[in-house]
Scaffold this motif. Structure first.
Motif, PDB file in Angstrom:
ATOM      1  N   THR A 469      -7.949   5.078 -14.718  1.00  6.59           N
ATOM      2  CA  THR A 469      -6.966   6.136 -15.002  1.00  6.59           C
ATOM      3  C   THR A 469      -7.656   7.468 -15.224  1.00  6.59           C
ATOM      4  OG1 THR A 469      -5.436   4.540 -15.973  1.00  6.59           O
ATOM      5  CG2 THR A 469      -5.125   6.852 -16.567  1.00  6.59           C
ATOM      6  N   SER A 470      -8.819   7.460 -15.868  1.00  3.39           N
ATOM      7  CA  SER A 470      -9.545   8.715 -16.088  1.00  3.39           C
ATOM      8  C   SER A 470      -9.933   9.356 -14.763  1.00  3.39           C
ATOM      9  CB  SER A 470     -10.799   8.450 -16.925  1.00  3.39           C
ATOM     10  OG  SER A 470     -11.645   7.502 -16.288  1.00  3.39           O
ATOM     11  N   GLY A 794      -4.309   9.740  -6.783  1.00  5.37           N
ATOM     12  CA  GLY A 794      -4.404   9.894  -8.233  1.00  5.37           C
ATOM     13  C   GLY A 794      -3.046   9.953  -8.893  1.00  5.37           C
ATOM     14  N   VAL A 795      -2.136  10.724  -8.325  1.00  8.01           N
ATOM     15  CA  VAL A 795      -0.797  10.847  -8.896  1.00  8.01           C
ATOM     16  C   VAL A 795      -0.030   9.535  -8.773  1.00  8.01           C
ATOM     17  CG1 VAL A 795       1.432  12.019  -8.648  1.00  8.01           C
ATOM     18  CG2 VAL A 795      -0.695  13.337  -8.511  1.00  8.01           C
ATOM     19  N   MET A 796      -0.173   8.859  -7.629  1.00 10.18           N
ATOM     20  CA  MET A 796       0.507   7.578  -7.448  1.00 10.18           C
ATOM     21  C   MET A 796       0.018   6.549  -8.471  1.00 10.18           C
ATOM     22  SD  MET A 796       2.693   7.610  -4.814  1.00 10.18           S
ATOM     23  CE  MET A 796       2.725   5.962  -4.143  1.00 10.18           C
ATOM     24  N   HIS A 797      -1.276   6.574  -8.751  1.00 11.44           N
ATOM     25  CA  HIS A 797      -1.817   5.667  -9.772  1.00 11.44           C
ATOM     26  C   HIS A 797      -1.200   5.979 -11.137  1.00 11.44           C
ATOM     27  CE1 HIS A 797      -4.896   3.260 -11.907  1.00 11.44           C
ATOM     28  NE2 HIS A 797      -4.820   4.223 -12.814  1.00 11.44           N
ATOM     29  N   LEU A 798      -1.116   7.262 -11.471  1.00 16.52           N
ATOM     30  CA  LEU A 798      -0.586   7.647 -12.775  1.00 16.52           C
ATOM     31  C   LEU A 798       0.899   7.318 -12.893  1.00 16.52           C
ATOM     32  CD1 LEU A 798      -2.382  11.092 -13.186  1.00 16.52           C
ATOM     33  CD2 LEU A 798      -2.969   8.931 -14.313  1.00 16.52           C
ATOM     34  N   LEU A 799       1.625   7.377 -11.797  1.00 11.46           N
ATOM     35  CA  LEU A 799       3.057   7.062 -11.832  1.00 11.46           C
ATOM     36  C   LEU A 799       3.303   5.565 -11.969  1.00 11.46           C
ATOM     37  CD1 LEU A 799       4.435   9.476  -9.077  1.00 11.46           C
ATOM     38  CD2 LEU A 799       4.735   9.682 -11.551  1.00 11.46           C
ATOM     39  N   GLY A 800       2.421   4.757 -11.415  1.00 11.68           N
ATOM     40  CA  GLY A 800       2.585   3.304 -11.506  1.00 11.68           C
ATOM     41  C   GLY A 800       3.869   2.848 -10.829  1.00 11.68           C
ATOM     42  N   ASP A 801       4.601   1.940 -11.483  1.00 13.50           N
ATOM     43  CA  ASP A 801       5.842   1.397 -10.909  1.00 13.50           C
ATOM     44  C   ASP A 801       6.910   2.475 -10.731  1.00 13.50           C
ATOM     45  OD1 ASP A 801       4.829  -1.153 -10.744  1.00 13.50           O
ATOM     46  OD2 ASP A 801       5.561  -1.759 -12.717  1.00 13.50           O
TER      47      ASP A 801
END
Length: 841
Positions: A469-470, A794-801
């Motif tokens: 996440t970092s 990166g944004v897709m990872h932070l948004l998750g589901d």
């Protein structure tokens, strides 16, 4: 759609030669149509209905002698010495011959013009002298008249005294009768003096009228003298060729014949340079830079696909596609006015997307072949999955380009239409010609070391770990920060159109522009035609001259005006026209401000006078402003389209939002880079920019349309892999990493290919094509490598589901377009596929 493309792919594979012959026939028909119906191209940008075009129509109706197109020819000595009398005579003779050529109404001899102005000033000086002599004669007559009146008054006083004395003394009637006779003589003398006084008054009125006429004529002629046709050092003269029609409508062959007359002329010791209006060159469609770009694309294809056969297929498809698309589009040039950059834009897009679209299908086919899939089944499945994404991606590009017609700007709509045609052809070739060629090449599309070795196909995400996440936070912030910094110069972006200064330094147009600026001032390259509607009829020549002097003097007093040359009074006797020479060149801020100031200065006269402005510089300013005004609406339309398309593609709300915002970021970063390099002059030498200036006025709109389509392409090909993993039950963050790893190689190769193709046009001789090539190359660079491969993951990872969230009511009404072809894969599974669940998210 996926099932239809699957069947089309298998049909094309089984009937390969039929498909190939059909496309070769289409190419022959397109080339034949171009040779039969094709016309000429133009480099002039015009938009009907602008204030400039309205004034130009007025000029054509009211000032026939000032209407039509004009091109300047600069004659300058090669050793910077004054023109000799023999050289002047040869120049005059050459201009006279040019005036007799087809399409030319007349030519303006600079020496005859200067001589006429000097003669006019001399005649006015003589008139002034005669006026002064008349004033002296008038003063002498008035003095004599006053003396006669005094003598008459004295005689009358004496006669009255005598009459009074005789009447008092009772003189006889005979003596009084003598006094009556003397009185009659005095009355006759008085009548004669009154007649003389009336004649003198009439003479004074005529003298005052002549004085006003001479003063106005002198002011008008002195103003005209300030617009020089021969430089002060007498080394350079400017001749003018006046065409029957506006420059854009002049027959190309007729203009070329006139240009050839001057270029072939041999006046000893004199260089002859033709202005941009005379020698507007049609840019070469394909040159060394473009060849280098294709070579880089070919190398990238070879590195990715591993065989010369595989690398050659996308190139063959792209070249065939641009042949059909560009030749077919240019067949329209005989019926519509087509800008010279229009087919070049089609060539750029056709090459770039043609290579990329074929690459996506070939790469999928190659992967399936390594998995042991049957040749024709693999071709059909690749066409139904990657081909489905190609059709969807192509539709986004076509939609964006076709939307250019909504701007209401004709040449932009035509450019968008031609670009859309080339993209449609590229898509059709990708989903028909690619399967046909793959069928003929068989297993040769694979490197020898991979033939016979089966690598099982898998959707398994075992061993795939999500990014930290970092790291997701860091790469998102860094990517966004870089683009924001790049976008800062865009705050200072100005729009304009190329002038002679932006032409190649070895061109005649550039030399004509330069020598004109050096010898006559920058404003002589940007003359304005100003028309004043006096709102009254100028019945006499004196009234016409008074109006010219009044308005001309007011124009001359403006800060950014160097000179004003009155043209005359219209046929209707209600308009007066002037040539105004600004202090600065056609693309300067001062000239733009002057045009607006001129149009708004009617109030200064207090009689409802309206001022209109025309001329090339004014026309360019109007075109640039109208294009600038269309930017926000078109950008809003494109962003709205992107949201709709992405919702259909990914059945999500947040994924479309991130895609649209990413597009806007890359767009403004591109505008910032354009401004810094082409307007500010940063790295100018590297890009061959010798005259930084405003950004090409229609470039931002074109970039919005094209970059939107290409950005959505990369979004589809990268994020569809993430969605594919997600719909196969991978946790959202693992799906992001899986999709990124699956798509990064092909997207990287596709982006490098597009960048190399577009960058090949950066080194074109034509300034318009150079800036278009740079904008598209840089736009793809930042969008593909910063937005799509750095920020979006990166944004897709932070948004998750949450990235895949969609309201239930919207989910029910949005059709499932299945961009990634998951349903097709389930119906045509081929070799066994692995679907292992990953251990945790």
């Amino acid at each position: 759609m996926a099932e239809l493309l699957y069947r089309l792919g298998r049909f094309s594979a089984r009937r390969a030669w039929l498909v190939i012959v059909a496309w070769l026939l289409a190419l022959a028909l397109a080339v034949g149509a171009f040779l039969t119906f094709g016309g000429t191209l133009t480099s002039t940008v015009t938009i009907p209905g602008t204030p400039t075009s309205e004034v130009a129509d007025t000029l054509a109706e009211e000032f026939p002698a000032a209407s039509g197109g004009a091109a300047v020819v600069a004659f300058t000595t090669d050793n910077d010495s004054p023109l000799t009398q023999a050289q002047r005579q040869e120049i005059s003779d050459l201009l006279e011959r040019a005036g007799e050529m087809p399409g030319v109404r007349e030519t303006v001899d600079p020496f005859a013009t200067e001589e006429a102005v000097e003669k006019g000033l001399e005649e006015l000086a003589d008139g002034r002298k005669k006026l002064e002599a008349g004033e002296k004669e008038l003063a002498k007559g008035e003095k004599e008249l006053e003396a006669g009146r005094q003598r008459l008054e004295s005689g009358q006083a004496q006669l009255d005294g005598a009459r009074a004395a005789l009447e008092a003394s009772g003189a006889p009637a005979a003596q009084l009768a003598q006094l009556d006779a003397q009185q009659a003589q005095l009355d006759a003398a008085r009548d004669e003096l009154d007649a003389g006084a009336a004649k003198l008054e009439k003479g004074r009125e005529e003298l005052e009228a002549n004085r006003d006429l001479i003063e106005d004529s002198t002011a008008v002629t002195e103003m005209a003298a300030e617009v020089r046709q021969v430089s002060e050092d007498e080394t350079t003269a400017l001749g003018t060729v006046m065409f029957d029609k506006p420059v854009i409508e002049v027959d190309v062959d007729e203009k070329a014949d006139v240009a050839e007359l001057f270029t072939d002329a041999d006046i000893e010791g004199v260089d002859i340079e033709l202005s941009n209006d005379m020698v507007q060159a049609i840019p070469e469609v394909f040159g060394p830079g473009e060849a280098v770009g294709l070579a880089v694309a070919a190398l990238t294809l070879f590195i990715m696909l591993g065989t010369f056969v595989g690398a050659g297929l996308p190139l063959i498809n792209a070249l065939l596609g641009v042949g059909v698309g560009v030749a077919g589009s240019m067949a329209l040039s005989g019926t519509v006015d087509m800008m010279s950059v229009t087919p070049v834009l089609g060539l750029m897009l056709g090459l770039a997307v043609g290579i990329d679209y074929s690459l996506f299908i070939i790469n999928r086919h190659k992967t399936q072949m390594r998995g042991g899939m049957d040749l024709h089944e693999s071709i059909g499945l690749a066409n139904g999955t990657s081909g489905n994404a190609v059709v969807f991606a192509g539709a986004t590009v076509v939609t964006a380009l076709a939307a250019l017609n909504i701007t209401g700007i004709g040449f932009l709509g035509l450019m968008g239409t031609v670009g859309a045609i080339c993209v449609v052809v590229a898509v059709l070739i990708a989903v028909t010609m690619t399967p046909a060629l793959l069928s003929l090449t068989g297993h040769r599309v694979l490197p020898k070391r991979q033939r016979g070795t089966i690598v099982p196909l898998s959707h398994s995400t075992t061993g795939t770990k999500p990014m930290r996440t970092s790291r997701a936070v860091l790469q998102s912030l860094v990517g966004i920060g870089v683009l924001v910094v790049l976008a800062i110069p865009a705050l200072d972006m100005r729009l304009g159109l190329p002038d002679g200064s932006s032409q190649p330094e070895d061109s005649s147009a550039y030399r004509a522009h330069t020598v004109t600026e050096e010898k006559f001032g920058a404003g002589m390259n940007a003359p304005l035609l100003v028309v004043a509607d006096m709102r009254r009829t100028l019945d006499t020549d004196a009234e016409g001259m008074e109006a010219q002097a009044e308005v001309g003097t007011a124009l001359r007093e403006l800060d950014d005006v160097d000179a004003v040359a009155p043209i005359g009074v219209s046929d209707s006797r209600e308009l007066v026209a002037f040539q105004v020479v600004p202090s600065e060149g056609p693309n300067s801020v001062a000239t733009e401000q002057l045009v607006h100031e001129l149009r708004g200065m009617g109030w200064k006269f207090g009689t409802g006078i309206e001022i209109g402005v025309a001329g090339n510089a004014s026309g360019n300013i109007d075109v640039s402003e109208q294009l600038s005004d269309s930017l926000p609406g078109y950008l809003a339309l494109v962003v709205g389209l992107s949201l709709v398309i992405m919702v259909l593609a990914f059945r999500s709300i947040l994924v479309p939002l991130t895609a649209a915002l990413g597009f806007v970021l890359s767009l403004f970063a591109t505008f910032g880079a354009l401004t810094a390099i082409f307007q500010w002059g940063w790295l100018a030498d590297l890009f061959g920019i010798h005259a930084p200036g405003p950004i090409l006025s229609f470039l931002p709109v074109i970039v919005i349309g094209i970059l939107f389509g290409l950005a959505m392409d990369y979004q589809l090909f990268l994020v569809s892999g993430m969605r594919e993993a997600y719909v196969h039950d991978a946790p959202s963050r693992v799906a992001v990493q899986r999709g990124f790893k699956a798509g990064r190689v092909v997207v990287t190769a596709a982006a490098i290919i597009m960048i190399s193709v577009f960058a090949g046009f950066v080194f074109s001789h034509d300034a318009m094509i150079r800036s278009i090539g740079f904008a598209l190359a840089f736009g793809v660079l930042v969008d593909a490598f910063v937005i799509r491969m750095l920020v979006i993951p990166g944004v897709m990872h932070l948004l998750g589901d949450k990235a895949w969230w969609m309201p239930k009511w919207l989910d029910r009404i949005v059709p499932n377009v299945d961009v990634e072809g998951a349903a097709l894969e389930r119906n045509h599974p081929g070799p066994a596929m692995e679907h292992e669940e990953p251990a945790g998210a």
